[in-house]
Motif scaffolding. Structure first.
Motif, PDB file in Angstrom:
ATOM      1  N   LYS A  19       0.842  -1.193   0.000  1.00 58.11           N
ATOM      2  CA  LYS A  19       0.000   0.000   0.000  1.00 58.11           C
ATOM      3  C   LYS A  19       0.877   1.243   0.000  1.00 58.11           C
ATOM      4  CE  LYS A  19      -3.566  -2.353   2.736  1.00 58.11           C
ATOM      5  NZ  LYS A  19      -4.304  -2.346   4.032  1.00 58.11           N
ATOM      6  N   LYS A  20       0.286   2.343  -0.451  1.00 59.92           N
ATOM      7  CA  LYS A  20       1.024   3.604  -0.409  1.00 59.92           C
ATOM      8  C   LYS A  20       1.194   4.076   1.030  1.00 59.92           C
ATOM      9  CE  LYS A  20       0.022   5.453  -4.992  1.00 59.92           C
ATOM     10  NZ  LYS A  20      -0.435   6.637  -5.754  1.00 59.92           N
ATOM     11  N   LEU A  21       2.299   4.777   1.275  1.00 62.18           N
ATOM     12  CA  LEU A  21       2.543   5.325   2.607  1.00 62.18           C
ATOM     13  C   LEU A  21       1.564   6.462   2.883  1.00 62.18           C
ATOM     14  CD1 LEU A  21       5.228   3.838   1.718  1.00 62.18           C
ATOM     15  CD2 LEU A  21       6.386   5.315   3.348  1.00 62.18           C
ATOM     16  N   ARG A  22       1.091   6.548   4.123  1.00 55.27           N
ATOM     17  CA  ARG A  22      -0.034   7.436   4.461  1.00 55.27           C
ATOM     18  C   ARG A  22       0.391   8.879   4.757  1.00 55.27           C
ATOM     19  NH1 ARG A  22      -2.223   3.828   9.250  1.00 55.27           N
ATOM     20  NH2 ARG A  22       0.043   3.787   9.566  1.00 55.27           N
ATOM     21  N   LYS A  23       1.657   9.114   4.987  1.00 52.31           N
ATOM     22  CA  LYS A  23       2.169  10.457   5.315  1.00 52.31           C
ATOM     23  C   LYS A  23       1.445  11.036   6.543  1.00 52.31           C
ATOM     24  CE  LYS A  23       1.617  12.037   1.100  1.00 52.31           C
ATOM     25  NZ  LYS A  23       1.642  12.943  -0.062  1.00 52.31           N
ATOM     26  N   VAL A  24       1.366  10.217   7.589  1.00 56.06           N
ATOM     27  CA  VAL A  24       0.738  10.644   8.854  1.00 56.06           C
ATOM     28  C   VAL A  24       1.794  10.846   9.926  1.00 56.06           C
ATOM     29  CG1 VAL A  24      -0.859   9.961  10.704  1.00 56.06           C
ATOM     30  CG2 VAL A  24      -1.434   9.492   8.309  1.00 56.06           C
ATOM     31  N   THR A  25       2.761   9.919   9.974  1.00 55.14           N
ATOM     32  CA  THR A  25       3.883  10.046  10.909  1.00 55.14           C
ATOM     33  C   THR A  25       5.183   9.991  10.130  1.00 55.14           C
ATOM     34  OG1 THR A  25       3.999   7.645  11.249  1.00 55.14           O
ATOM     35  CG2 THR A  25       2.543   8.910  12.726  1.00 55.14           C
ATOM     36  N   LYS A  26       6.311  10.230  10.845  1.00 58.48           N
ATOM     37  CA  LYS A  26       7.630  10.203  10.212  1.00 58.48           C
ATOM     38  C   LYS A  26       8.484   9.151  10.911  1.00 58.48           C
ATOM     39  CE  LYS A  26       7.370  15.152   9.130  1.00 58.48           C
ATOM     40  NZ  LYS A  26       8.003  16.487   9.284  1.00 58.48           N
ATOM     41  N   PRO A  27       8.322   7.888  10.523  1.00 60.89           N
ATOM     42  CA  PRO A  27       9.044   6.809  11.187  1.00 60.89           C
ATOM     43  C   PRO A  27      10.566   6.989  11.132  1.00 60.89           C
ATOM     44  CG  PRO A  27       7.291   5.933   9.815  1.00 60.89           C
ATOM     45  CD  PRO A  27       7.416   7.379   9.472  1.00 60.89           C
ATOM     46  N   SER A  28      11.203   6.697  12.257  1.00 62.36           N
ATOM     47  CA  SER A  28      12.656   6.751  12.363  1.00 62.36           C
ATOM     48  C   SER A  28      13.135   5.468  13.017  1.00 62.36           C
ATOM     49  CB  SER A  28      13.069   7.980  13.165  1.00 62.36           C
ATOM     50  OG  SER A  28      12.475   7.962  14.450  1.00 62.36           O
ATOM     51  N   LEU A  29      14.392   5.412  13.454  1.00 64.83           N
ATOM     52  CA  LEU A  29      14.987   4.205  14.002  1.00 64.83           C
ATOM     53  C   LEU A  29      14.115   3.610  15.115  1.00 64.83           C
ATOM     54  CD1 LEU A  29      17.455   2.293  14.064  1.00 64.83           C
ATOM     55  CD2 LEU A  29      18.470   3.832  15.765  1.00 64.83           C
ATOM     56  N   ASN A  30      13.900   2.285  15.018  1.00 65.92           N
ATOM     57  CA  ASN A  30      13.146   1.479  15.990  1.00 65.92           C
ATOM     58  C   ASN A  30      11.637   1.711  15.967  1.00 65.92           C
ATOM     59  OD1 ASN A  30      15.468   0.174  16.934  1.00 65.92           O
ATOM     60  ND2 ASN A  30      15.898   1.834  18.389  1.00 65.92           N
ATOM     61  N   THR A  31      11.145   2.485  14.990  1.00 70.39           N
ATOM     62  CA  THR A  31       9.695   2.642  14.837  1.00 70.39           C
ATOM     63  C   THR A  31       9.118   1.376  14.202  1.00 70.39           C
ATOM     64  OG1 THR A  31       9.896   5.031  14.545  1.00 70.39           O
ATOM     65  CG2 THR A  31       7.860   4.005  13.757  1.00 70.39           C
ATOM     66  N   ASP A  48       3.428   1.546   7.712  1.00 70.38           N
ATOM     67  CA  ASP A  48       4.141   2.375   6.738  1.00 70.38           C
ATOM     68  C   ASP A  48       5.584   1.912   6.579  1.00 70.38           C
ATOM     69  OD1 ASP A  48       2.083   4.041   5.910  1.00 70.38           O
ATOM     70  OD2 ASP A  48       2.390   5.461   7.550  1.00 70.38           O
ATOM     71  N   VAL A  49       6.207   1.491   7.667  1.00 72.88           N
ATOM     72  CA  VAL A  49       7.576   0.974   7.582  1.00 72.88           C
ATOM     73  C   VAL A  49       7.598  -0.286   6.714  1.00 72.88           C
ATOM     74  CG1 VAL A  49       9.500  -0.021   8.877  1.00 72.88           C
ATOM     75  CG2 VAL A  49       8.277   1.966   9.795  1.00 72.88           C
ATOM     76  N   LEU A  50       6.627  -1.174   6.944  1.00 75.33           N
ATOM     77  CA  LEU A  50       6.548  -2.403   6.139  1.00 75.33           C
ATOM     78  C   LEU A  50       6.403  -2.084   4.662  1.00 75.33           C
ATOM     79  CD1 LEU A  50       6.230  -5.488   5.835  1.00 75.33           C
ATOM     80  CD2 LEU A  50       3.777  -5.180   6.254  1.00 75.33           C
ATOM     81  N   ASN A  51       5.514  -1.159   4.321  1.00 75.57           N
ATOM     82  CA  ASN A  51       5.311  -0.793   2.918  1.00 75.57           C
ATOM     83  C   ASN A  51       6.542  -0.129   2.331  1.00 75.57           C
ATOM     84  OD1 ASN A  51       2.634  -1.777   2.571  1.00 75.57           O
ATOM     85  ND2 ASN A  51       1.849  -0.045   3.740  1.00 75.57           N
ATOM     86  N   ALA A  52       7.200   0.717   3.115  1.00 75.81           N
ATOM     87  CA  ALA A  52       8.432   1.372   2.647  1.00 75.81           C
ATOM     88  C   ALA A  52       9.513   0.329   2.381  1.00 75.81           C
ATOM     89  CB  ALA A  52       8.910   2.399   3.674  1.00 75.81           C
ATOM     90  N   GLU A  53       9.664  -0.621   3.311  1.00 77.67           N
ATOM     91  CA  GLU A  53      10.665  -1.675   3.130  1.00 77.67           C
ATOM     92  C   GLU A  53      10.356  -2.520   1.886  1.00 77.67           C
ATOM     93  OE1 GLU A  53      12.169  -2.817   7.605  1.00 77.67           O
ATOM     94  OE2 GLU A  53      10.190  -3.527   6.970  1.00 77.67           O
ATOM     95  N   SER A  54       9.092  -2.800   1.667  1.00 78.43           N
ATOM     96  CA  SER A  54       8.708  -3.622   0.515  1.00 78.43           C
ATOM     97  C   SER A  54       9.031  -2.910  -0.788  1.00 78.43           C
ATOM     98  CB  SER A  54       7.214  -3.957   0.589  1.00 78.43           C
ATOM     99  OG  SER A  54       6.925  -4.702   1.748  1.00 78.43           O
ATOM    100  N   ILE A  55       8.725  -1.616  -0.876  1.00 75.05           N
ATOM    101  CA  ILE A  55       9.036  -0.846  -2.087  1.00 75.05           C
ATOM    102  C   ILE A  55      10.543  -0.788  -2.293  1.00 75.05           C
ATOM    103  CG2 ILE A  55       8.882   1.415  -3.195  1.00 75.05           C
ATOM    104  CD1 ILE A  55       6.275   1.844  -1.557  1.00 75.05           C
ATOM    105  N   LEU A  56      11.277  -0.517  -1.242  1.00 73.74           N
ATOM    106  CA  LEU A  56      12.739  -0.437  -1.340  1.00 73.74           C
ATOM    107  C   LEU A  56      13.331  -1.776  -1.775  1.00 73.74           C
ATOM    108  CD1 LEU A  56      13.432   1.651   1.886  1.00 73.74           C
ATOM    109  CD2 LEU A  56      13.903   2.391  -0.467  1.00 73.74           C
TER     110      LEU A  56
END
Length: 505
Positions: free
Chosen positions: A410-422, A426-434
């Motif tokens: 799914k597309k990232l929702r742009k609701v939070t700004k995940p950083s280290l240990n989050t 959205d992190v899962l979707n970002a990792e999948s796209i990457l």
């Protein structure tokens, strides 16, 4: 479909797949060959084996089953194209080659234990009744097919021409069963589909069954009506079929000269040489091929390439340069019966028909043998078995596996700004796209660990963004844009696009 008796005569006269009418060619007569010069004949030896099995085996087995097992075992020792078919297996094979059968006109598959309608043939009884691709079959004639195999469901749906069958399906995940009453009739399998895209005609040939050349003629007639002279002929995933059909189609595209030569092992089987008499090429031709373009497809593609009648585009073909013939194998009882009538031993029903005009009945044929009998060569004398044809222009289509994971992203929702240990979706979707883009994130797992942070930072750097490994809104938007691009790439046909470019130049 019966494939012996009267229909065996029809097969002899009109089917004769893969090459030519048998004209007395076939399996050698049974011989009394001694084993190790000890005076034991093969027939006595195998009779002893069968007798021992019947005497010692504590279970149910018939002599017919043992004979069929022996036949399968014998021909399994040969190449992968040589196969012994039981009568039931032969019926399915003949359906593909004949290009027609009695039924409702659907293609089914078994997915996760469900029987799914993959395709509904145009103008078929199934289409007229309202059955659609994607429907899941759950009932046949009011009987639940839960835990039934694909073959078992197909057996329930098959039946005589003019009879009715009620198919119960689930559609779009609904719980309510929809029922369709369908009248069985003869289904003609058209292996050709076509379309016109501007000034370019596209023709897809799925296999070389008995309808192939007529269907190709019709497609070309439609092209000629629209004054289309640029043709894309798609042979991708075409496994082959009848050599005669391949030759007939080659004569529509290949300029005057040799198409192919068939070289047979048996001295009693005359080698065949096929020519085209096409004096002038009518079409500017691009032929799409891939690793599953095989056999008769390679005969056609090889002739087009060697005679410069068109350009091959795609990836290297399968590499099947061998030719098979199909023969009906008589039962032991039939062999004994006709030995008494003719004084000769025949195991191949075609030999009996060819020499004496005797047509065995249905119950006198135990099965059919598809056996490699020879090899074919391209016009330039190439024997491509195990080698394949190299395309004139190599274009690799994007592998499906690479993009299969896109289905769940799914597309990232742009609701939070995940950083280290989050941890988040959205992190899962970002990792999948990457991961699809080739960045090292390990296994996508919801966690913004150090490896993911480094991958995000590298992605940011590659995109000209501030590189600090935080999934800020700008980075999320860039990933969403990349996801859109990946989805478009998934649906692109780069081989087709290259063929269009070639024909437009």
């Amino acid at each position: 479909m019966n494939v012996t008796g009267k229909s065996l005569k029809r097969v002899l006269l009109s089917l004769v797949i893969f090459c030519i009418l048998i004209s007395g060619v076939g399996i050698a007569y049974a011989e009394e060959v001694e084993i190790e010069d000890k005076g034991i004949s093969y027939s006595d030896y195998f009779k002893g084996i069968f007798d021992m099995a019947e005497d010692r085996y504590k279970g149910e087995v018939t002599r017919k089953q043992m004979i069929e097992g022996a036949l399968k075992g014998i021909f399994d020792t040969m190449d992968s194209y040589t196969v012994y078919y039981t009568m039931e297996e032969a019926q399915a094979f003949f359906t593909d080659i004949n290009g027609s059968y009695t039924g409702i006109g659907v293609v089914m598959s078994e997915v996760d234990g469900k029987i799914l309608i993959d395709r509904v043939y145009s103008s078929s009884p199934a289409e007229e009744a309202g059955i659609k691709s994607g429907d899941v079959i759950v009932e046949v004639d009011g009987k639940s097919i839960e835990n039934f195999s694909l073959d078992e469901v197909a057996g329930l749906i098959k039946g005589p021409k003019g009879t009715k069958v009620v198919i119960g399906v689930l559609r779009d995940g609904a719980d309510k069963i929809i029922k369709f009453e369908v009248t069985r009739r003869e289904i003609i399998l058209n292996p050709v589909t076509y379309k016109i895209d501007g000034d370019i005609g596209y023709i897809k040939l799925e296999m070389f069954n008995s309808n192939a050349s007529k269907a190709m003629e019709e497609a070309l007639r439609q092209m000629d009506k629209k004054n289309i002279t640029k043709i894309i002929l798609d042979l991708r995933d075409n496994p082959g079929g009848d050599v005669n059909q391949a030759v007939s189609i080659a004569r529509m595209f290949v300029k005057n000269g040799l198409i192919t030569k068939l070289d047979f092992k048996s001295e009693s089987q005359i080698d065949e040489v096929y020519y085209s008499n096409l004096k002038e090429l009518k079409y500017k031709l691009a032929v799409l091929v891939n690793e599953w373009s095989a056999s008769a497809s390679e005969i056609l593609a090889g002739a087009i390439q060697d005679t410069a009648s068109g350009t091959l585009v795609g990836s290297k073909t399968f590499g099947k340069g061998k030719v098979q013939n199909l023969y009906p194998i008589l039962t032991p009882e039939a062999v004994e019966k006709y030995e008494k009538e003719t004084g000769e031993i025949f195991v191949n029903g075609y030999e009996l028909m060819g020499k004496y005009g005797i047509y065995p009945s249905d119950d006198e044929v135990i099965g059919w043998l598809k056996i490699t009998t020879g090899e074919y060569y391209t016009p330039n004398g190439r024997m491509i078995d195990g080698v394949g044809l190299e395309p004139d222009i190599y274009v690799e289509n994007s592998p499906e596996g690479k993009y299969k994971v896109l289905e769940g992203i799914k597309k990232l929702r742009k609701v939070t700004k995940p950083s280290l240990n989050t941890e988040s979706e959205d992190v899962l979707n970002a990792e999948s796209i990457l991961a699809v883009l080739g960045y090292d994130v390990g296994t996508p797992d919801n966690l913004m660990d150090e490896k993911t942070v480094r991958a995000v930072a590298q992605f940011q750097k590659d995109c000209g963004l501030y590189s600090y490994g935080v999934l800020d809104f700008a980075t999320q938007q860039a990933l969403n844009d990349k996801l859109d691009e990946l989805i478009l790439m998934k649906d692109r046909d780069s081989q087709y696009e290259k063929a269009v470019e070639l024909l437009k130049n």
